[in-house]
Write a protein that holds these residues in place. Structure first.
Motif, PDB file in Angstrom:
ATOM      1  N   SER A 185       0.838  -1.197   0.000  1.00 39.16           N
ATOM      2  CA  SER A 185       0.000   0.000   0.000  1.00 39.16           C
ATOM      3  C   SER A 185       0.873   1.247   0.000  1.00 39.16           C
ATOM      4  CB  SER A 185      -0.933   0.023   1.211  1.00 39.16           C
ATOM      5  OG  SER A 185      -0.193   0.128   2.409  1.00 39.16           O
ATOM      6  N   VAL A 186       0.296   2.315  -0.515  1.00 41.97           N
ATOM      7  CA  VAL A 186       0.997   3.601  -0.597  1.00 41.97           C
ATOM      8  C   VAL A 186       0.063   4.693  -0.087  1.00 41.97           C
ATOM      9  CG1 VAL A 186       2.009   5.317  -2.141  1.00 41.97           C
ATOM     10  CG2 VAL A 186       2.439   2.892  -2.533  1.00 41.97           C
ATOM     11  N   LEU A 187       0.523   5.470   0.868  1.00 40.97           N
ATOM     12  CA  LEU A 187      -0.254   6.594   1.383  1.00 40.97           C
ATOM     13  C   LEU A 187       0.121   7.840   0.586  1.00 40.97           C
ATOM     14  CD1 LEU A 187      -2.266   7.587   3.539  1.00 40.97           C
ATOM     15  CD2 LEU A 187      -0.293   8.127   4.989  1.00 40.97           C
ATOM     16  N   VAL A 188      -0.806   8.336  -0.194  1.00 38.67           N
ATOM     17  CA  VAL A 188      -0.546   9.487  -1.052  1.00 38.67           C
ATOM     18  C   VAL A 188      -0.735  10.786  -0.279  1.00 38.67           C
ATOM     19  CG1 VAL A 188      -1.170  10.650  -3.204  1.00 38.67           C
ATOM     20  CG2 VAL A 188      -1.312   8.150  -3.044  1.00 38.67           C
ATOM     21  N   ASN A 189      -1.823  10.862   0.474  1.00 36.59           N
ATOM     22  CA  ASN A 189      -2.114  12.051   1.278  1.00 36.59           C
ATOM     23  C   ASN A 189      -1.709  11.770   2.725  1.00 36.59           C
ATOM     24  OD1 ASN A 189      -3.168  14.263   2.639  1.00 36.59           O
ATOM     25  ND2 ASN A 189      -5.049  14.310   1.444  1.00 36.59           N
ATOM     26  N   LYS A 190      -0.576  12.286   3.151  1.00 36.05           N
ATOM     27  CA  LYS A 190      -0.046  12.004   4.488  1.00 36.05           C
ATOM     28  C   LYS A 190      -0.921  12.569   5.603  1.00 36.05           C
ATOM     29  CE  LYS A 190       4.742  11.691   2.915  1.00 36.05           C
ATOM     30  NZ  LYS A 190       6.127  12.226   3.061  1.00 36.05           N
ATOM     31  N   LYS A 191      -1.769  13.523   5.279  1.00 37.88           N
ATOM     32  CA  LYS A 191      -2.655  14.099   6.288  1.00 37.88           C
ATOM     33  C   LYS A 191      -3.699  13.101   6.771  1.00 37.88           C
ATOM     34  CE  LYS A 191      -2.233  18.808   4.453  1.00 37.88           C
ATOM     35  NZ  LYS A 191      -2.973  19.964   3.881  1.00 37.88           N
ATOM     36  N   LEU A 192      -3.903  12.041   5.982  1.00 40.82           N
ATOM     37  CA  LEU A 192      -4.916  11.048   6.318  1.00 40.82           C
ATOM     38  C   LEU A 192      -4.334   9.801   6.986  1.00 40.82           C
ATOM     39  CD1 LEU A 192      -6.986  11.265   3.018  1.00 40.82           C
ATOM     40  CD2 LEU A 192      -7.463  12.405   5.179  1.00 40.82           C
ATOM     41  N   LYS A 193      -3.116   9.905   7.467  1.00 41.97           N
ATOM     42  CA  LYS A 193      -2.432   8.755   8.066  1.00 41.97           C
ATOM     43  C   LYS A 193      -3.214   8.172   9.231  1.00 41.97           C
ATOM     44  CE  LYS A 193       2.003   7.289   9.976  1.00 41.97           C
ATOM     45  NZ  LYS A 193       3.392   7.704  10.335  1.00 41.97           N
ATOM     46  N   ASN A 194      -3.777   9.013  10.068  1.00 33.24           N
ATOM     47  CA  ASN A 194      -4.519   8.534  11.235  1.00 33.24           C
ATOM     48  C   ASN A 194      -5.874   7.929  10.869  1.00 33.24           C
ATOM     49  OD1 ASN A 194      -2.446   9.415  12.918  1.00 33.24           O
ATOM     50  ND2 ASN A 194      -3.349  11.448  13.165  1.00 33.24           N
ATOM     51  N   ARG A 195      -6.407   8.290   9.723  1.00 37.81           N
ATOM     52  CA  ARG A 195      -7.725   7.791   9.315  1.00 37.81           C
ATOM     53  C   ARG A 195      -7.633   6.483   8.544  1.00 37.81           C
ATOM     54  NH1 ARG A 195     -11.559  12.123   6.693  1.00 37.81           N
ATOM     55  NH2 ARG A 195     -12.922  10.322   6.979  1.00 37.81           N
ATOM     56  N   LEU A 196      -6.495   6.259   7.897  1.00 40.33           N
ATOM     57  CA  LEU A 196      -6.313   5.023   7.132  1.00 40.33           C
ATOM     58  C   LEU A 196      -5.408   4.088   7.931  1.00 40.33           C
ATOM     59  CD1 LEU A 196      -5.839   6.563   3.570  1.00 40.33           C
ATOM     60  CD2 LEU A 196      -7.883   5.447   4.488  1.00 40.33           C
ATOM     61  N   ASN A 197      -6.026   3.237   8.719  1.00 41.89           N
ATOM     62  CA  ASN A 197      -5.281   2.323   9.577  1.00 41.89           C
ATOM     63  C   ASN A 197      -4.680   1.180   8.765  1.00 41.89           C
ATOM     64  OD1 ASN A 197      -6.070   3.868  11.817  1.00 41.89           O
ATOM     65  ND2 ASN A 197      -7.994   2.739  11.983  1.00 41.89           N
ATOM     66  N   ALA A 198      -3.973   0.301   9.453  1.00 37.03           N
ATOM     67  CA  ALA A 198      -3.329  -0.831   8.785  1.00 37.03           C
ATOM     68  C   ALA A 198      -4.358  -1.673   8.045  1.00 37.03           C
ATOM     69  CB  ALA A 198      -2.581  -1.680   9.813  1.00 37.03           C
ATOM     70  N   GLN A 199      -4.010  -2.063   6.837  1.00 35.82           N
ATOM     71  CA  GLN A 199      -4.871  -2.879   5.960  1.00 35.82           C
ATOM     72  C   GLN A 199      -6.266  -2.280   5.816  1.00 35.82           C
ATOM     73  OE1 GLN A 199      -4.623  -6.950   7.478  1.00 35.82           O
ATOM     74  NE2 GLN A 199      -2.940  -7.339   6.060  1.00 35.82           N
ATOM     75  N   TRP A 200      -6.304  -1.003   5.536  1.00 38.40           N
ATOM     76  CA  TRP A 200      -7.570  -0.302   5.334  1.00 38.40           C
ATOM     77  C   TRP A 200      -8.340  -0.859   4.140  1.00 38.40           C
ATOM     78  CZ3 TRP A 200      -7.353   1.451   0.454  1.00 38.40           C
ATOM     79  CH2 TRP A 200      -6.104   1.765  -0.087  1.00 38.40           C
ATOM     80  N   TRP A 201      -7.640  -1.448   3.180  1.00 36.93           N
ATOM     81  CA  TRP A 201      -8.294  -1.939   1.960  1.00 36.93           C
ATOM     82  C   TRP A 201      -9.118  -3.201   2.213  1.00 36.93           C
ATOM     83  CZ3 TRP A 201      -3.153  -1.743   3.091  1.00 36.93           C
ATOM     84  CH2 TRP A 201      -2.479  -2.948   3.263  1.00 36.93           C
ATOM     85  N   THR A 202      -8.966  -3.832   3.369  1.00 38.33           N
ATOM     86  CA  THR A 202      -9.738  -5.028   3.674  1.00 38.33           C
ATOM     87  C   THR A 202     -11.094  -4.686   4.288  1.00 38.33           C
ATOM     88  OG1 THR A 202      -8.750  -5.209   5.891  1.00 38.33           O
ATOM     89  CG2 THR A 202      -7.636  -6.346   4.074  1.00 38.33           C
ATOM     90  N   LYS A 203     -11.338  -3.420   4.531  1.00 39.50           N
ATOM     91  CA  LYS A 203     -12.604  -2.991   5.123  1.00 39.50           C
ATOM     92  C   LYS A 203     -13.534  -2.482   4.034  1.00 39.50           C
ATOM     93  CE  LYS A 203     -10.117  -1.720   9.316  1.00 39.50           C
ATOM     94  NZ  LYS A 203      -9.727  -0.615  10.230  1.00 39.50           N
ATOM     95  N   GLU A 204     -14.748  -2.982   4.042  1.00 32.65           N
ATOM     96  CA  GLU A 204     -15.713  -2.638   3.008  1.00 32.65           C
ATOM     97  C   GLU A 204     -16.226  -1.211   3.172  1.00 32.65           C
ATOM     98  OE1 GLU A 204     -20.016  -4.238   1.258  1.00 32.65           O
ATOM     99  OE2 GLU A 204     -19.062  -5.206   2.967  1.00 32.65           O
TER     100      GLU A 204
END
Length: 282
Positions: A185-204
């Motif tokens: 995974s790649v975090l493009v917007n670093k401001k959203l680091k706290n909102r996109l937790n580990a393995q965020w893509w596995t959540k529907e």
């Protein structure tokens, strides 16, 4: 003379490369996407067909797409052989977009694409191709949905600054083939680091915005995939299955007054078995 021929034969044999095999028995992929390279690009359908006097005045909205570079390695069971192709690789791409410029509303889209006949670059020490690319596309109307209808003009919709994060899953023979100890995974917007937790893509994403990702096969650019991308399966069109034929019941089947040519089914009282008698046409 015999000695010279022997020397030439030995030299020729020493100069031969490792034997080649057509297909890889094992595959391993590594995501090569960097935050700075995770960008939404635009491409406009253009053609010389269907041109009229009003063509130049018509609005032709752009499609958006995201490239996914990755390294692909293939190996054979026989270590003395190098494969030429990876027959099939499934690439599942997850994208998070900010529906608003402040990043308060996030939406996730995903798409699994099957690539086939991926060529490998042969080397003595490995069979690796660092120039492989996948891509997901977004139609003009879906791009407008992601932007939450902030733009009042269809040709002004732009997702350039809306991409927040990217994640990719690779599968070979229906099993994960991601290279161990590598990021997917790649975090493009670093401001959203706290909102996109580990393995965020596995959540529907149950809310969604009604938009979807497409493979190049589902776009007007399907015939022009090469040489940038490997071929997809299917090469043209969607993988969505059509409705089963059994679900369609014509009216004539349920209407007894119009089924004079159909088979009549009668039940035998003594055995309980069914007999079929065809009615003769008058």
């Amino acid at each position: 003379m015999k000695r010279i021929s022997l020397l030439l034969t030995v030299a020729a044999l020493c100069g031969l490369n490792q034997a080649s095999a057509v297909s890889a028995d094992y595959a391993q992929a590594e995501l090569k996407l960097k935050p700075s390279g995770a960008q939404v690009e635009q491409v406009v359908p253009r053609a010389e067909y269907f041109v009229t006097k009003d063509t130049n005045k018509a609005v032709n909205p752009a499609w958006h797409y995201v490239r996914i570079p990755y390294a692909l390695e293939g190996k054979c069971r026989d270590a003395s052989k190098l494969p030429l192709y990876v027959d099939e690789l499934k690439v599942h791409v997850y994208l998070v977009f900010a529906a608003d410029k402040e990043g308060k509303k996030l939406t996730m889209l995903d798409k699994e694409i099957t690539y086939v006949n991926i060529p490998l670059t042969q080397k003595v020490d490995s069979s690796e191709n660092k120039n492989v690319q996948a891509a997901v596309f977004i139609s003009p109307s879906d791009a407008a949905r992601i932007c939450a209808d902030e733009s009042s003009k269809v040709d002004k919709v732009d997702l350039k600054d809306r991409l927040a994060a990217v994640a990719v899953e690779f599968k070979f023979k229906d099993a994960s083939c991601l290279k161990p100890d590598t990021e997917q995974s790649v975090l493009v917007n670093k401001k959203l680091k706290n909102r996109l937790n580990a393995q965020w893509w596995t959540k529907e994403d149950k809310k969604g915005v009604g938009a979807r990702l497409c493979s190049i096969a589902e776009t007007p650019f399907a015939p022009f995939y090469a040489p940038t991308f490997p071929p997809t399966s299917p090469m043209y069109g969607s993988t969505a299955a059509a409705a089963p034929v059994a679900d369609y019941v014509p009216a004539s089947v349920t209407d007894s007054t119009t089924s004079t040519d159909s088979s009549a089914t009668e039940e035998d009282d003594s055995t309980g078995s069914k007999k079929k008698n065809k009615k003769r046409r008058k």
